[in-house]
Write an enzyme that holds these catalytic residues in place. Structure first.
Site, PDB file in Angstrom:
ATOM      1  N   ASP A   8      -9.083 -22.557  -4.801  1.00 18.27           N
ATOM      2  CA  ASP A   8      -8.380 -22.857  -6.046  1.00 18.27           C
ATOM      3  C   ASP A   8      -9.298 -22.767  -7.269  1.00 18.27           C
ATOM      4  O   ASP A   8     -10.243 -23.544  -7.406  1.00 18.27           O
ATOM      5  CB  ASP A   8      -7.795 -24.266  -6.004  1.00 18.27           C
ATOM      6  N   GLU A  39      -3.754 -20.892  -8.809  1.00 17.31           N
ATOM      7  CA  GLU A  39      -2.698 -21.743  -9.368  1.00 17.31           C
ATOM      8  C   GLU A  39      -3.172 -22.754 -10.417  1.00 17.31           C
ATOM      9  O   GLU A  39      -2.343 -23.316 -11.128  1.00 17.31           O
ATOM     10  CB  GLU A  39      -1.958 -22.491  -8.254  1.00 17.31           C
ATOM     11  N   ASN A  40      -4.483 -22.987 -10.518  1.00 18.41           N
ATOM     12  CA  ASN A  40      -5.005 -23.881 -11.554  1.00 18.41           C
ATOM     13  C   ASN A  40      -5.897 -23.141 -12.546  1.00 18.41           C
ATOM     14  O   ASN A  40      -6.704 -23.744 -13.251  1.00 18.41           O
ATOM     15  CB  ASN A  40      -5.815 -25.021 -10.928  1.00 18.41           C
ATOM     16  N   ASN A  67       1.710 -25.452  -5.679  1.00 17.55           N
ATOM     17  CA  ASN A  67       2.693 -26.310  -6.338  1.00 17.55           C
ATOM     18  C   ASN A  67       2.645 -26.239  -7.862  1.00 17.55           C
ATOM     19  O   ASN A  67       3.590 -26.668  -8.525  1.00 17.55           O
ATOM     20  CB  ASN A  67       2.526 -27.765  -5.885  1.00 17.55           C
ATOM     21  N   HIS A  68       1.583 -25.671  -8.430  1.00 14.41           N
ATOM     22  CA  HIS A  68       1.502 -25.515  -9.886  1.00 14.41           C
ATOM     23  C   HIS A  68       1.887 -24.106 -10.350  1.00 14.41           C
ATOM     24  O   HIS A  68       1.623 -23.737 -11.495  1.00 14.41           O
ATOM     25  CB  HIS A  68       0.094 -25.834 -10.384  1.00 14.41           C
ATOM     26  N   HIS A 153      -0.976 -24.500   1.540  1.00 15.81           N
ATOM     27  CA  HIS A 153      -1.250 -25.296   0.344  1.00 15.81           C
ATOM     28  C   HIS A 153      -0.651 -26.679   0.572  1.00 15.81           C
ATOM     29  O   HIS A 153       0.545 -26.901   0.344  1.00 15.81           O
ATOM     30  CB  HIS A 153      -0.629 -24.609  -0.878  1.00 15.81           C
ATOM     31  N   HIS A 178      -5.521 -26.703  -1.879  1.00 11.85           N
ATOM     32  CA  HIS A 178      -4.842 -27.736  -2.668  1.00 11.85           C
ATOM     33  C   HIS A 178      -5.676 -28.976  -2.941  1.00 11.85           C
ATOM     34  O   HIS A 178      -5.623 -29.516  -4.033  1.00 11.85           O
ATOM     35  CB  HIS A 178      -3.512 -28.166  -2.039  1.00 11.85           C
TER      36      HIS A 178
END
Length: 273
Positions: A8, A39-40, A67-68, A153, A178
């Site tokens: 990530d 995702e981040n 999830n983001h 994740h 995650h």
């Protein structure tokens, strides 16, 4: 085949390090295929088209999320047009984008990449076990794909381990993401699937999972409003895992974590180089 999965990316510190290092890692480790979790990447929350293009230009073959994924609304339109950008497979039917695809290397070998999101301590979405079971029934290792890589994740280590055993012998690797903290349990499971509970993040570890530590700590120690969480901007560590597979069977013959730069102990992937 050598598959490098980079964990990530958190904010600019992680982004810049990953973009600098991908070309060197591809060459130095003889990497055939690079997967990145982005995702981040956009200031700690989601990803943008511009960041995706920068990662592809640096040498990433596929970007997975989590999830983001929808934190930057612009990605909703872009994800349908970009097959190299994946979101969790077990989102409801009709969700934009895709959670699995098969990618062909220049030498015609095929890599299937799938991502699912966990349900323990996370949103109540569809069953990741059932979703991946259907994928591997249709896309068989050593037939439709020379390698199958799964990113899970998820929050709970137990859920990640259970999925590893559930898929053992049917995919090349199951690697968790995650939690942003690298685990020390890289192994090849009895059926030949490479496994790692969490690859860790690419970001500043003088932080709270990549976020500026003062604000993050205040949120946990007081009931007053705090500033918005911001990514930490110190020297980043790149956390990744290198998986080597047998082209005939598709199963793993080696798996080794990789940590470069920043505060964590360095673990160059010597044994697979």
């Amino acid at each position: 085949m050598r598959i490098l999965y980079i964990g990530d990316i958190v904010g600019r510190a992680g982004r810049d390090l990953v973009c600098r290092q991908i070309p060197h890692l591809r060459q130095d480790l003889g990497v055939d295929f690079v997967i990145v979790n982005g995702e981040n990447a956009a200031h700690g929350f989601g990803i943008t088209e511009k960041i995706c293009q920068a990662l592809f230009a640096a040498g990433a073959d596929v970007i997975v999320t989590g999830n983001h994924v929808w934190d930057q609304r612009e990605i909703i339109d872009f994800i349908d047009s970009e097959p190299r950008l994946l979101r969790p497979l077990n989102y409801p039917a009709g969700t934009p984008g895709r959670g699995v695809d098969v990618y062909e290397l220049p030498d015609r070998r095929r890599v299937a990449v799938a991502q699912v999101q966990g349900r323990l301590f996370m949103h109540a979405i569809e069953d990741p076990f059932r979703a991946l079971g259907a994928v591997v029934d249709e896309c068989r290792l050593g037939a439709q794909a020379h390698a199958i890589f799964v990113d899970f994740h998820a929050e709970a280590t137990s859920e990640k381990m259970a999925l590893g055993h559930f898929l053992d012998g049917r995919v090349s690797a199951v690697v968790g993401s995650h939690t942003h903290v690298p685990t020390a349990d890289a192994q090849i499971l009895p059926g030949g699937t490479g496994y790692l509970t969490d690859v860790g993040m690419c970001g500043d570890y003088d932080s709270v999972i990549g976020m500026e530590k003062r604000t993050a700590t205040a949120r946990l120690t007081q009931v007053l409003p705090t500033d918005r969480l911001e990514p930490a901007h110190g020297e980043a560590t790149l956390c990744a895992v290198l998986v080597e597979t047998d082209d005939a069977s598709g199963l793993a013959v080696g798996i080794e974590p990789l940590r470069l730069g920043g505060r964590l102990s360095q673990t160059p992937a010597r044994h697979l180089a």
